[in-house]
Design an enzyme around this catalytic site. Structure first.
Site, short mmCIF file in Angstrom:
data_model
loop_
_atom_site.label_atom_id
_atom_site.label_comp_id
_atom_site.label_asym_id
_atom_site.label_seq_id
_atom_site.Cartn_x
_atom_site.Cartn_y
_atom_site.Cartn_z
N ASN A 9 23.41 -15.21 7.57
CA ASN A 9 23.05 -14.49 6.35
C ASN A 9 21.59 -14.80 6.04
O ASN A 9 21.27 -15.89 5.57
CB ASN A 9 23.97 -14.92 5.21
CG ASN A 9 23.60 -14.27 3.89
OD1 ASN A 9 22.82 -13.34 3.84
ND2 ASN A 9 24.17 -14.79 2.81
N TRP A 10 20.71 -13.85 6.29
CA TRP A 10 19.28 -14.08 6.09
C TRP A 10 18.90 -14.11 4.61
O TRP A 10 17.79 -14.52 4.26
CB TRP A 10 18.46 -13.00 6.79
CG TRP A 10 18.51 -13.04 8.29
CD1 TRP A 10 19.29 -13.84 9.07
CD2 TRP A 10 17.74 -12.24 9.19
NE1 TRP A 10 19.06 -13.59 10.40
CE2 TRP A 10 18.12 -12.61 10.51
CE3 TRP A 10 16.79 -11.24 9.01
CZ2 TRP A 10 17.56 -12.00 11.63
CZ3 TRP A 10 16.23 -10.64 10.14
CH2 TRP A 10 16.61 -11.03 11.44
N LYS A 11 19.78 -13.63 3.75
CA LYS A 11 19.49 -13.52 2.31
C LYS A 11 18.19 -12.75 2.10
O LYS A 11 17.87 -11.88 2.90
CB LYS A 11 19.48 -14.91 1.66
CG LYS A 11 20.79 -15.68 1.93
CD LYS A 11 20.95 -16.91 1.09
CE LYS A 11 22.27 -17.58 1.42
NZ LYS A 11 22.54 -18.74 0.53
N HIS A 96 29.72 -12.55 -1.80
CA HIS A 96 29.01 -13.82 -1.66
C HIS A 96 28.85 -14.46 -3.03
O HIS A 96 28.71 -13.77 -4.04
CB HIS A 96 27.64 -13.58 -1.01
CG HIS A 96 26.95 -14.84 -0.60
ND1 HIS A 96 26.26 -15.63 -1.49
CD2 HIS A 96 26.86 -15.47 0.61
CE1 HIS A 96 25.77 -16.68 -0.85
NE2 HIS A 96 26.12 -16.61 0.42
N GLU A 98 26.48 -15.77 -4.52
CA GLU A 98 25.29 -15.36 -5.27
C GLU A 98 25.49 -13.99 -5.92
O GLU A 98 24.99 -13.74 -7.02
CB GLU A 98 24.07 -15.35 -4.33
CG GLU A 98 23.67 -16.75 -3.91
CD GLU A 98 22.90 -16.82 -2.60
OE1 GLU A 98 22.61 -17.94 -2.16
OE2 GLU A 98 22.59 -15.75 -2.02
N GLU A 168 33.20 -20.55 1.15
CA GLU A 168 31.91 -21.14 0.82
C GLU A 168 32.02 -21.94 -0.48
O GLU A 168 32.00 -21.37 -1.56
CB GLU A 168 30.82 -20.07 0.71
CG GLU A 168 31.21 -18.82 -0.06
CD GLU A 168 30.01 -17.98 -0.45
OE1 GLU A 168 28.91 -18.22 0.07
OE2 GLU A 168 30.17 -17.12 -1.31
N GLY A 174 22.91 -24.72 -0.28
CA GLY A 174 21.52 -24.95 -0.66
C GLY A 174 21.29 -26.20 -1.48
O GLY A 174 20.21 -26.40 -2.03
N SER A 213 26.61 -24.78 4.06
CA SER A 213 25.55 -25.58 4.68
C SER A 213 25.95 -26.15 6.04
O SER A 213 25.82 -27.34 6.30
CB SER A 213 25.10 -26.71 3.74
OG SER A 213 24.52 -26.19 2.57
N GLY A 234 23.43 -19.88 6.38
CA GLY A 234 22.29 -19.46 5.57
C GLY A 234 20.98 -19.88 6.20
O GLY A 234 20.51 -19.29 7.16
N GLY A 235 20.37 -20.94 5.65
CA GLY A 235 19.04 -21.36 6.07
C GLY A 235 18.89 -21.60 7.55
O GLY A 235 17.86 -21.24 8.15
#
Length: 251
Positions: A9-11, A96, A98, A168, A174, A213, A234-235
């Site tokens: 997920n590049w967000k 998600h 967010e 999640e 994050g 994460s 994610g990251g």
């Protein structure tokens, strides 16, 4: 046997140059990933670039969101599942944390997005999970169960076989904190058990990813658990070497 899935997920990150560099790096190393299916979910504006770059590759791609409506219409700013399918998307992330917390998406609204994505022929990646306050309050299963029930009540448990579930824990996204493999497995087992109580065949098929994460140094231990079928990353998905390392950790 469920094939592991590692989805990135590049967000709201990236540029055309970054997308090209990242995809080229992934294509160069994908041959070393023997077991897992790999996928990336860039922003809407980068989907055409990614689709072109991935042509002929085994790496799949999807979107980070989808409209809750089917077809076309006066829905300014929205992107339908049919549009995403036309571009070659396989997946669409729905619900998600967010989207739920920052943009107020309810369980029922997320269920409608799941249904719309599925009707368009996409595989919805349904995100479920609890906040730190909810975990400390001992209501993780209540929260996750409620989020699943919204989809089951709208679409039926059979619909889950056409999608993917991503657990999640919001408190581990994050923040540098990660659920222990035992904590993650416990919730994954609850999810599969809840589905199995309604349909054992669906429960045996559905992929349940961990989305809190996951990194190269903890991926193997997490994915060794019997009910963890991969990761929603994610990251670490923004670095080709890290993302590929997670894919290789699947076995």
């Amino acid at each position: 046997m469920r094939q592991p899935l590692v989805a990135g997920n590049w967000k709201m990150n990236g540029s055309r140059a970054m997308a090209k560099e990242l995809i080229e790096g992934l294509k160069a190393g994908i041959g070393e990933v023997s077991k897992a299916r790999m996928a990336v979910c860039p922003t809407f504006v980068h989907l055409p670039e990614v689709a072109s770059l991935l042509e002929g590759s085994s790496i799949q791609f999807g979107s980070q969101d989808v409209c809750d409506r089917v077809g076309t219409g006066a829905f300014t700013g929205e992107v339908s599942g049919e549009m995403l399918k036309e571009f070659g998307c396989t997946y669409a992330i729905v619900g998600h944390s967010e989207r739920r917390s920052l943009y107020g998406e309810s369980d029922e609204f997320v269920a409608q997005k799941f249904a719309a994505a599925r009707q368009a022929g996409l595989k919805p990646i349904l995100c479920v999970g609890e906040t730190l306050e909810e975990r400390e309050g001992g209501i993780t299963e209540e929260v996750v169960g409620r989020q699943l029930d919204a989809v089951i009540e709208l679409e039926g448990v059979e619909a889950l076989a056409d999608g993917v579930i991503a657990y999640e824990p919001v408190w581990a996204i994050g923040t540098g904190r990660t659920a222990t493999p035992e904590q993650a497995q416990e919730t994954h087992a609850f999810i599969r058990g809840k589905i199995a109580a309604l349909d054992a065949e669906v429960a045996g098929k559905v992929q349940i990813l961990y989305g809190g994460s996951m990194k190269p140094d903890n991926a193997a231990e997490l994915m060794a658990k019997p009910d963890i079928d991969g990761g929603l990353i994610g990251g670490a998905s923004l670095k080709a070497a890290d993302f590929l390392a997670i894919g290789k950790a699947a076995g």
